[in-house]
Structure formats: C-alpha cells, structure tokens
Motif scaffolding. Structure first.
Motif, PDB file in Angstrom:
ATOM      1  N   PRO A  21       0.805  -1.265   0.062  1.00 48.80           N
ATOM      2  CA  PRO A  21      -0.123   0.027  -0.089  1.00 48.80           C
ATOM      3  C   PRO A  21       0.839   1.439   0.058  1.00 48.80           C
ATOM      4  O   PRO A  21       2.103   1.290   0.772  1.00 48.80           O
ATOM      5  CB  PRO A  21      -0.760  -0.053   1.258  1.00 48.80           C
ATOM      6  N   ALA A  22       0.340   2.336  -0.814  1.00 50.37           N
ATOM      7  CA  ALA A  22       0.964   3.584  -0.533  1.00 50.37           C
ATOM      8  C   ALA A  22       0.510   4.137   0.752  1.00 50.37           C
ATOM      9  O   ALA A  22      -0.692   4.630   0.973  1.00 50.37           O
ATOM     10  CB  ALA A  22       0.576   4.417  -1.789  1.00 50.37           C
ATOM     11  N   HIS A  23       1.425   4.617   1.717  1.00 53.96           N
ATOM     12  CA  HIS A  23       1.178   5.072   2.971  1.00 53.96           C
ATOM     13  C   HIS A  23       0.460   6.434   3.132  1.00 53.96           C
ATOM     14  O   HIS A  23       0.973   7.191   2.504  1.00 53.96           O
ATOM     15  CB  HIS A  23       2.126   4.737   3.890  1.00 53.96           C
ATOM     16  N   PRO A  24      -0.538   6.670   3.662  1.00 55.35           N
ATOM     17  CA  PRO A  24      -1.222   7.884   3.840  1.00 55.35           C
ATOM     18  C   PRO A  24      -0.604   8.525   5.027  1.00 55.35           C
ATOM     19  O   PRO A  24       0.203   8.232   5.773  1.00 55.35           O
ATOM     20  CB  PRO A  24      -2.672   7.808   4.098  1.00 55.35           C
ATOM     21  N   LEU A  46       0.538  -3.927   8.491  1.00 59.21           N
ATOM     22  CA  LEU A  46       1.297  -4.922   8.806  1.00 59.21           C
ATOM     23  C   LEU A  46       0.439  -6.167   9.319  1.00 59.21           C
ATOM     24  O   LEU A  46       0.598  -7.280   8.779  1.00 59.21           O
ATOM     25  CB  LEU A  46       2.446  -4.593   9.720  1.00 59.21           C
ATOM     26  N   ASP A  47      -0.587  -6.008  10.148  1.00 54.45           N
ATOM     27  CA  ASP A  47      -1.274  -6.854  10.644  1.00 54.45           C
ATOM     28  C   ASP A  47      -2.376  -7.223   9.687  1.00 54.45           C
ATOM     29  O   ASP A  47      -2.576  -8.386   9.682  1.00 54.45           O
ATOM     30  CB  ASP A  47      -2.216  -6.252  11.725  1.00 54.45           C
ATOM     31  N   ALA A  48      -2.639  -6.666   8.289  1.00 50.53           N
ATOM     32  CA  ALA A  48      -3.331  -6.860   7.519  1.00 50.53           C
ATOM     33  C   ALA A  48      -2.890  -7.845   6.518  1.00 50.53           C
ATOM     34  O   ALA A  48      -3.472  -8.492   5.595  1.00 50.53           O
ATOM     35  CB  ALA A  48      -3.977  -5.737   6.558  1.00 50.53           C
ATOM     36  N   GLY A  49      -1.356  -8.001   6.663  1.00 52.09           N
ATOM     37  CA  GLY A  49      -0.636  -8.977   5.876  1.00 52.09           C
ATOM     38  C   GLY A  49      -0.020  -8.457   4.660  1.00 52.09           C
ATOM     39  O   GLY A  49       0.551  -9.383   3.654  1.00 52.09           O
ATOM     40  N   VAL A  50       0.336  -7.016   4.794  1.00 55.35           N
ATOM     41  CA  VAL A  50       0.908  -6.597   3.301  1.00 55.35           C
ATOM     42  C   VAL A  50       2.455  -7.129   3.530  1.00 55.35           C
ATOM     43  O   VAL A  50       3.148  -7.565   4.489  1.00 55.35           O
ATOM     44  CB  VAL A  50       0.940  -5.133   3.506  1.00 55.35           C
ATOM     45  N   GLY A  51       2.903  -7.017   2.301  1.00 56.95           N
ATOM     46  CA  GLY A  51       4.363  -7.482   2.154  1.00 56.95           C
ATOM     47  C   GLY A  51       5.225  -6.421   2.107  1.00 56.95           C
ATOM     48  O   GLY A  51       6.546  -6.449   2.204  1.00 56.95           O
ATOM     49  N   GLY A  52       4.707  -4.987   1.905  1.00 58.05           N
ATOM     50  CA  GLY A  52       5.709  -3.863   1.902  1.00 58.05           C
ATOM     51  C   GLY A  52       4.779  -2.704   2.114  1.00 58.05           C
ATOM     52  O   GLY A  52       3.650  -2.957   2.272  1.00 58.05           O
ATOM     53  N   MET A  53       5.402  -1.607   2.283  1.00 55.68           N
ATOM     54  CA  MET A  53       4.935  -0.350   2.362  1.00 55.68           C
ATOM     55  C   MET A  53       5.677   0.731   1.576  1.00 55.68           C
ATOM     56  O   MET A  53       6.966   0.744   1.422  1.00 55.68           O
ATOM     57  CB  MET A  53       4.709   0.238   3.710  1.00 55.68           C
ATOM     58  N   ALA A  54       4.887   1.499   0.882  1.00 56.26           N
ATOM     59  CA  ALA A  54       5.625   2.764  -0.067  1.00 56.26           C
ATOM     60  C   ALA A  54       5.276   3.951   0.812  1.00 56.26           C
ATOM     61  O   ALA A  54       3.965   4.357   1.168  1.00 56.26           O
ATOM     62  CB  ALA A  54       5.299   2.769  -1.201  1.00 56.26           C
ATOM     63  N   VAL A  55       6.321   4.621   1.333  1.00 52.14           N
ATOM     64  CA  VAL A  55       6.159   5.849   2.293  1.00 52.14           C
ATOM     65  C   VAL A  55       6.780   7.257   1.656  1.00 52.14           C
ATOM     66  O   VAL A  55       7.897   6.901   0.830  1.00 52.14           O
ATOM     67  CB  VAL A  55       6.805   5.503   3.632  1.00 52.14           C
ATOM     68  N   GLY A  56       6.197   8.208   1.766  1.00 51.84           N
ATOM     69  CA  GLY A  56       6.857   9.507   1.228  1.00 51.84           C
ATOM     70  C   GLY A  56       6.463   9.692  -0.331  1.00 51.84           C
ATOM     71  O   GLY A  56       6.999  10.259  -1.077  1.00 51.84           O
ATOM     72  N   VAL A  57       5.285   9.141  -0.854  1.00 50.28           N
ATOM     73  CA  VAL A  57       4.805   9.060  -2.088  1.00 50.28           C
ATOM     74  C   VAL A  57       3.614   9.609  -2.628  1.00 50.28           C
ATOM     75  O   VAL A  57       3.326  10.439  -1.326  1.00 50.28           O
ATOM     76  CB  VAL A  57       4.571   7.416  -2.589  1.00 50.28           C
ATOM     77  N   HIS A  58       2.847   9.679  -3.566  1.00 49.95           N
ATOM     78  CA  HIS A  58       2.052  10.736  -3.691  1.00 49.95           C
ATOM     79  C   HIS A  58       0.716  10.513  -2.718  1.00 49.95           C
ATOM     80  O   HIS A  58       0.127  11.412  -2.069  1.00 49.95           O
ATOM     81  CB  HIS A  58       1.173  10.273  -5.021  1.00 49.95           C
ATOM     82  N   THR A  59       0.458   9.217  -2.147  1.00 48.33           N
ATOM     83  CA  THR A  59      -0.725   9.133  -1.263  1.00 48.33           C
ATOM     84  C   THR A  59      -0.314   9.866   0.219  1.00 48.33           C
ATOM     85  O   THR A  59      -0.959  10.131   0.965  1.00 48.33           O
ATOM     86  CB  THR A  59      -1.147   7.630  -1.196  1.00 48.33           C
ATOM     87  N   THR A  60       1.261   9.702   0.303  1.00 46.19           N
ATOM     88  CA  THR A  60       1.554  10.425   1.479  1.00 46.19           C
ATOM     89  C   THR A  60       1.555  11.804   1.549  1.00 46.19           C
ATOM     90  O   THR A  60       1.752  12.583   2.427  1.00 46.19           O
ATOM     91  CB  THR A  60       3.069   9.912   1.888  1.00 46.19           C
ATOM     92  N   GLN A  61       1.362  12.473   0.209  1.00 45.86           N
ATOM     93  CA  GLN A  61       1.342  13.699  -0.204  1.00 45.86           C
ATOM     94  C   GLN A  61       2.833  14.162  -0.427  1.00 45.86           C
ATOM     95  O   GLN A  61       3.670  14.259   0.660  1.00 45.86           O
ATOM     96  CB  GLN A  61       0.734  14.499   1.077  1.00 45.86           C
TER      97      GLN A  61
END
Length: 351
Positions: A21-24, A46-61
């Motif tokens: 997910p692209a992290h808000p 993490l508890d939902a079971g994702v394999g990774g996270m993208a932070v500081g991207v468009h969805t993070t603004q």
C-alpha cells in the motif's frame, strides 16, 4: 546501496510479488503530524498481511517535504516495520524533485533502512529523455530504484517505450510501478522492459488503480524480434490498497493462485470491475481525481484509524458528492471492506 545489498528474503518477496500500500499521512485538526495515528496506520497494514509499504509517495502527499515531515514520517514507518512483525517487509521510500533533492531523499531513506526508492519524475515533466535518464542513473547511485509511471492527471510526464528501455537497462533498477491509468502507456512500459531484456531482473508492479485485478491476472505476450516474450505484473503498489487492505491481501492471494495456473475464473473477472468501481469513489474520478487522497482518508476516518480527512493543503478535501459515492460502494460491495477486522484491532493499534 546496490540491489545486491537488499536482504535476500526481502528481495525474494519483492520479486515474487506482494501487496504494497501507498501509506497515507495522519494529521490532526491543525494539519500537524499525528504520530499516534501514523503508527496505527502502519500497524494496520502490517497486521492486514501486506508484504511492503511505500512511504513518502503521492498518497503520503508530496508536500511533506515543504512541511519538514519527510524524514519523521519515513522514520515512524521504518521503526514499526522492524518492531511490530517478525517477518520481512519491503520498505520503499518516495523520492522526487530535481536530481540533488532526489539523491538527498534517497540518502535519507538508505540511512533509515529502506530497501529502494520509488522515483517520481513529476518535477521534471518538461525534461528531455536524455536528461531524465541521466537523472535516474544519478539517483540509482544512491539506492536501488523502483521506476514510476505517474499518471498525467496528477503531474506525471508521458514516457515512451524508448525511455523505459533505457531505464530498464540501469543495473540498479529492481522494479517498476506502472501507473499511467492508460492501457497504451502501460504496454509502453512492458515493451521497454522486454526490449531491454530485463524481464527476469525487474519486477513489474501495477499502480493502475483503475485496472488492478486484470493487470495481475493477464499474461502480456510481446514480440522481441523473432521471439515471443511473456511478461507478468507480479504485485501491486497502490494508493487504493491503503484502504480495505486486509481484503486486498486476501483477494491478491486468490489472483496469484489463478495467475500461476494461467486461468481466470468468472468470479475473478467480475471482481476486477467491482474493485475498479470502488476505486472510482475513493479516487474521485467524477472530479478528475481532485479528492483522491481525501477519499482514502474518508474511508480510514470512518473506520476510526484517522481522526479526520485533513490534507496538508487546506484546499484539498472531499469533492461534492464524493461521500455519497463512498456510501454507495460500501452498500454495493460489502465483501470488499474490512471494517470488522479494523474494529477488532483498532484499540491495540492506537495504544
């Protein structure tokens, strides 16, 4: 940092394909960072079971840079990924701006333990192809790269197959997020990767939030001279997956199983249109994506993960009628929301 420096279990997960997910960004009513809810969001994913996270991207603004929040937000997510779950998590940081800025952000991400940077070219939309490739090569000297075809509606440049062939020839590229929201341009990326003979070295991820399930199901058969080459999009790096994430993890597993058998059930094909319809509400397609970030915030607010839908830009929020559309997709696709999962764990995530 070279691609060989990425831990083997993390690289294997990235190459197999996973949910990223692209992290808000969690803000309070004063539009300041809310660290408690920012951590809660990361714990939810993490508890939902994702394999990774993208932070500081468009969805993070992208405006977190001007607000001085880039490093604090990346640090919070990296800390939670290390402390909350005892398993590999692919950590991808957004990098943008001119070359000096992008290299600086890649250096910050490397120091915080991130594995790659998702490189946005939005700030260089008017640069020529040679300049763009030189920019990408310079940033790749700092960190492994995830390419990013950002849709033009939110500032991305049009990038032809020649660009993607040259980009795919950069040794330190590990993946590409294909997100032009455009079928022809999606094929341009695939053609470029095939022409670079990089299909076994670069993992393809969909960022086409309007075409998620079919992107993951479809084999893409392309010609490379006299041979036919089949490419597959292995995972998703998506703003859409910042909400209803537990259910996304579940249907992604089903999609992967069907893709591995080169089959696609009628139920899975129907799911594609349902997910796309839900995305139309979250991303505010009726208003040319004006409320795409606030729409995701609204879902998270309803679940209690966010306190409000505030964005850094006070003029950015839900569009007229968007809340009604979110109501509609909640009614029409109750099997896609994970409200029950969030209710069960919310207090622990906020603790």
């Amino acid at each position: 940092m070279h691609r060989d420096d990425i831990p083997q279990d993390v690289m294997a997960l990235l190459q197999r394909g996973t949910v990223i997910p692209a992290h808000p960004l969690a803000l309070d009513a004063g539009r300041r960072l809310d660290p408690r809810r920012q951590r809660a969001l990361t714990r939810y994913y993490l508890d939902a079971g994702v394999g990774g996270m993208a932070v500081g991207v468009h969805t993070t603004q992208f405006a977190i840079r001007e607000a001085g929040l880039y490093e604090p937000v990346l640090r919070l997510a990296a800390e939670q990924a290390r402390e909350w779950v005892p398993r590999p998590v692919v950590m991808i940081a957004g990098a943008c701006g001119p070359t000096a800025q992008a290299r600086r952000e890649a250096s910050i991400a490397r120091a915080l333990g991130y594995h790659a940077v998702l490189l946005s070219l939005g700030a260089m939309a008017h640069a020529g192809e040679d300049e763009l490739i030189a920019h990408c090569r310079a940033v790749a000297q700092e960190m492994p790269l995830v390419g990013f075809y950002l849709q033009t509606a939110v500032g991305g440049p049009v990038l032809p197959p020649t660009f993607w062939r040259r980009f795919a020839e950069i040794e330190n590229v590990v993946a590409i997020k294909i997100a032009p929201f455009h079928r022809y341009r999606t094929l341009d990326v695939l053609r470029g990767v095939a022409l670079a003979r990089a299909e076994d070295r670069i993992t393809l991820y969909t960022g086409n939030d309007d075409h998620i399930v079919l992107d993951l199901l479809a084999p893409f058969a392309l010609r490379r001279g006299s041979e036919e080459v089949t490419l597959r999009i292995r995972g998703g790096l998506l703003g859409h997956w910042s909400v209803w994430t537990q259910k996304a993890v579940q249907y992604f597993a089903r999609v992967q199983a069907e893709a591995a058998k080169d089959s696609a059930s009628a139920a899975m094909l129907a799911l594609d249109s349902q997910v796309t319809d839900a995305n139309s509400a979250f991303f505010d397609v009726a208003n040319d994506f004006a409320g795409c970030i606030a729409g995701c915030h609204e879902v998270l607010r309803r679940q209690g993960l966010l306190e409000g839908t505030w964005c850094l830009d006070p003029h950015e929020g839900l569009s007229p009628g968007q809340a009604d559309e979110i109501d509609r997709v909640y009614r029409d696709y109750p099997h896609l929301n994970d409200d029950g999962f969030v209710r069960e764990h919310l207090a622990r995530w906020l603790a």
